[in-house]
Structure formats: C-alpha cells, structure tokens
Design an enzyme around this catalytic site. Structure first.
Site, mmCIF file in Angstrom:
data_model
loop_
_atom_site.group_PDB
_atom_site.id
_atom_site.type_symbol
_atom_site.label_atom_id
_atom_site.label_comp_id
_atom_site.label_asym_id
_atom_site.label_seq_id
_atom_site.Cartn_x
_atom_site.Cartn_y
_atom_site.Cartn_z
ATOM 1 N N SER A 170 0.820 -1.207 0.000
ATOM 2 C CA SER A 170 0.000 0.000 0.000
ATOM 3 C C SER A 170 0.858 1.263 0.000
ATOM 4 C CB SER A 170 -0.892 0.024 1.242
ATOM 5 O OG SER A 170 -1.576 -1.195 1.389
HETATM 6 N N1 SAH Z 1 -0.718 -3.510 3.640
HETATM 7 C C1 SAH Z 1 -0.143 -4.493 2.755
HETATM 8 C C2 SAH Z 1 -1.024 -4.585 1.533
HETATM 9 C C3 SAH Z 1 -1.266 -5.950 1.062
HETATM 10 S S1 SAH Z 1 -2.291 -6.049 -0.392
HETATM 11 C C4 SAH Z 1 1.246 -3.996 2.402
HETATM 12 O O1 SAH Z 1 1.456 -2.779 2.515
HETATM 13 O O2 SAH Z 1 2.107 -4.776 1.997
HETATM 14 C C5 SAH Z 1 -3.600 -7.049 0.208
HETATM 15 C C6 SAH Z 1 -3.264 -8.478 0.508
HETATM 16 O O3 SAH Z 1 -4.501 -9.124 0.889
HETATM 17 C C7 SAH Z 1 -2.709 -9.290 -0.645
HETATM 18 O O4 SAH Z 1 -1.433 -9.746 -0.289
HETATM 19 C C8 SAH Z 1 -3.720 -10.450 -0.809
HETATM 20 O O5 SAH Z 1 -3.089 -11.680 -1.114
HETATM 21 C C9 SAH Z 1 -4.388 -10.493 0.558
HETATM 22 N N2 SAH Z 1 -5.731 -11.089 0.636
HETATM 23 C C10 SAH Z 1 -6.758 -11.007 -0.246
HETATM 24 N N3 SAH Z 1 -7.854 -11.659 0.218
HETATM 25 C C11 SAH Z 1 -7.511 -12.171 1.452
HETATM 26 C C12 SAH Z 1 -8.199 -12.945 2.438
HETATM 27 N N4 SAH Z 1 -9.472 -13.344 2.271
HETATM 28 N N5 SAH Z 1 -7.521 -13.287 3.567
HETATM 29 C C13 SAH Z 1 -6.221 -12.908 3.753
HETATM 30 N N6 SAH Z 1 -5.523 -12.169 2.859
HETATM 31 C C14 SAH Z 1 -6.147 -11.803 1.723
#
Ligand code: SAH
Length: 210
Positions: free
Chosen positions: A62
């Site tokens: 993000s």
């Molecule tokens: N704040 C994180 C952003 C990650 S993007 C950062 O800054 O690195 C969102 C993440 O949510 C992705 O890695 C995706 O694989 C995960 N995701 C999507 N659906 C999900 C679920 N049902 N349970 C757990 N993770 C999930």
C-alpha cells in the site's frame, strides 16, 4: 531540504505530515519502520515513493499515506488486539505492531507470508502472529478484536468481521469493486454498529480461500 534528512524522514514529512497525519504515535511508528525493508530488491530505488508498489503474485504494498491514514483513523491504543487481513509485505503489520499489544495478521498467499517473519525479526518485533489463510475465518479463535484493519476490498462489509469486533471496537476496511471503492470506518457501540463512509481508494479485491 535538510541535508541530514533520511529518505524515510522525508517521506514522512512530504507524504504524511503535509496531508494531515499528525498523531505523534503514528509518526513515531513510521520513523521506526524503514519502508525499504519491505520492498523487493529490484524496486529499492522506489522504496520511498508516493504510491503503491507491486509485490509478487499480483498483489501490492500500500501507499505509505494510505497505511498512515488507516492507522490514524482506527486510533490504535497500546492495549489493543488487532486483526489485520492481507499481510502483503508486512509493512502495515510492522507499523501496527509498534502501536498495539498484539497483531494477528492473515495472508492468503503462502509465498508472501514466507518473507514477513524475517523482516519482523530484523526489527525485533515479537507481538505479531502470522497465519496463512482466509482472514475472515482464520483467527476466529483469537476474537474478539479491538481493531480490525483490512488491506483487501470485499464487495460489501462481511458479517463475519462484525461478529469478531469487540464492544467499543473499530474496523477500517475498503469496500467496493476495482472501479469504485471507499474506505469505511465502523464502530461497535452498545451492540450497535455505526458506519461512516470515507475517502475513495483502490485496494486489491478480498478473495475467498483457495
Ligand atoms: N498492507 C499491505 C497490503 C497488502 S495487499 C502492504 O502494505 O504490503 C492485500 C493483501 O490481501 C494481498 O497480499 C492479498 O493476497 C491479501 N488477501 C486477499 N484476500 C484475502 C483474504 N481473504 N484473507 C487474507 N488475505 C487476503
């Protein structure tokens, strides 16, 4: 520009403080978590840029401002237990860990989750439990949570999450499609849930378990 200012400090000043992030605890958390530690090797030159960055498997880290905004909005307290959905790189996880008692962070993708543990170890962060699986379900045994923060967007707010929110608890979650999405802030007060729609955002979709 001050010559002794680090890239991280500059990011904090230009991207966070200038846009209204003013909670000193939140800013200190950003000072103690260098973003480059969470960025893949080939993107190091962009580690402090003002936007999201790609991770493996089509996911993203993000934008720093969005991480800061969500963190400030949930008003994290030192006694809080937090459920995070979508660990990704672990950047938001580390920021939260500096501010609260315990972070329970779920990630669907095994490949992403693997790197996070060693990054948190490098920062001597020990108050995080990581699990691979569906964030809507996988930490039910740790509920209720004072704070729930989702980094992945469902089409509508899942009842499973409202059920896992403690009395007095707050949830911040992007809701909507890839075309139209807003951040929502929910608060559970006397058993009732108060919902507030906030800024337009763009997060990856919340997916079901594989
Ligand atoms: N704040 C994180 C952003 C990650 S993007 C950062 O800054 O690195 C969102 C993440 O949510 C992705 O890695 C995706 O694989 C995960 N995701 C999507 N659906 C999900 C679920 N049902 N349970 C757990 N993770 C999930």
């Amino acid at each position: 520009m001050r010559v002794d200012e680090s890239a991280n400090e500059r990011m904090i000043r230009l991207q966070l403080i200038s846009r209204g992030v003013n909670d000193p605890r939140v800013l200190d958390a950003f000072r103690s978590v260098p973003r480059d530690l969470f960025v893949p090797q080939h993107l190091q030159a962009a580690a402090f840029e003002d936007g999201p960055l790609p991770l493996d498997r089509g996911q993203t880290i993000s934008q720093p401002f969005i991480v800061a905004l969500m963190t400030q909005l949930i008003g994290a307290k030192p006694s809080d237990a937090v459920l995070e959905i979508g660990t990704g790189s672990g950047y938001q996880t580390a920021i939260l860990a500096r501010l609260v008692r315990m972070v329970y962070s779920a990630e669907l993708e095994t490949d992403l989750a693997r790197d996070v543990k060693s990054r948190l170890d490098q920062l001597a962060i020990t108050n995080v439990e990581l699990r691979v699986g569906d964030g809507l379900q996988i930490f039910r045994d740790r509920a209720p949570f004072d704070v729930i923060l989702s980094a992945a967007a469902p089409i509508r707010i899942p009842n499973e999450l409202i059920d896992q929110l403690a009395e007095g608890g707050r949830m911040i979650i992007p809701v909507g499609s890839m075309d139209e999405q807003y951040l929502w802030l929910l608060e559970k007060k006397s058993g009732r849930v108060q919902r507030t729609q906030l800024d337009a955002v763009r997060f990856v979709p919340l997916r079901g378990p594989k």
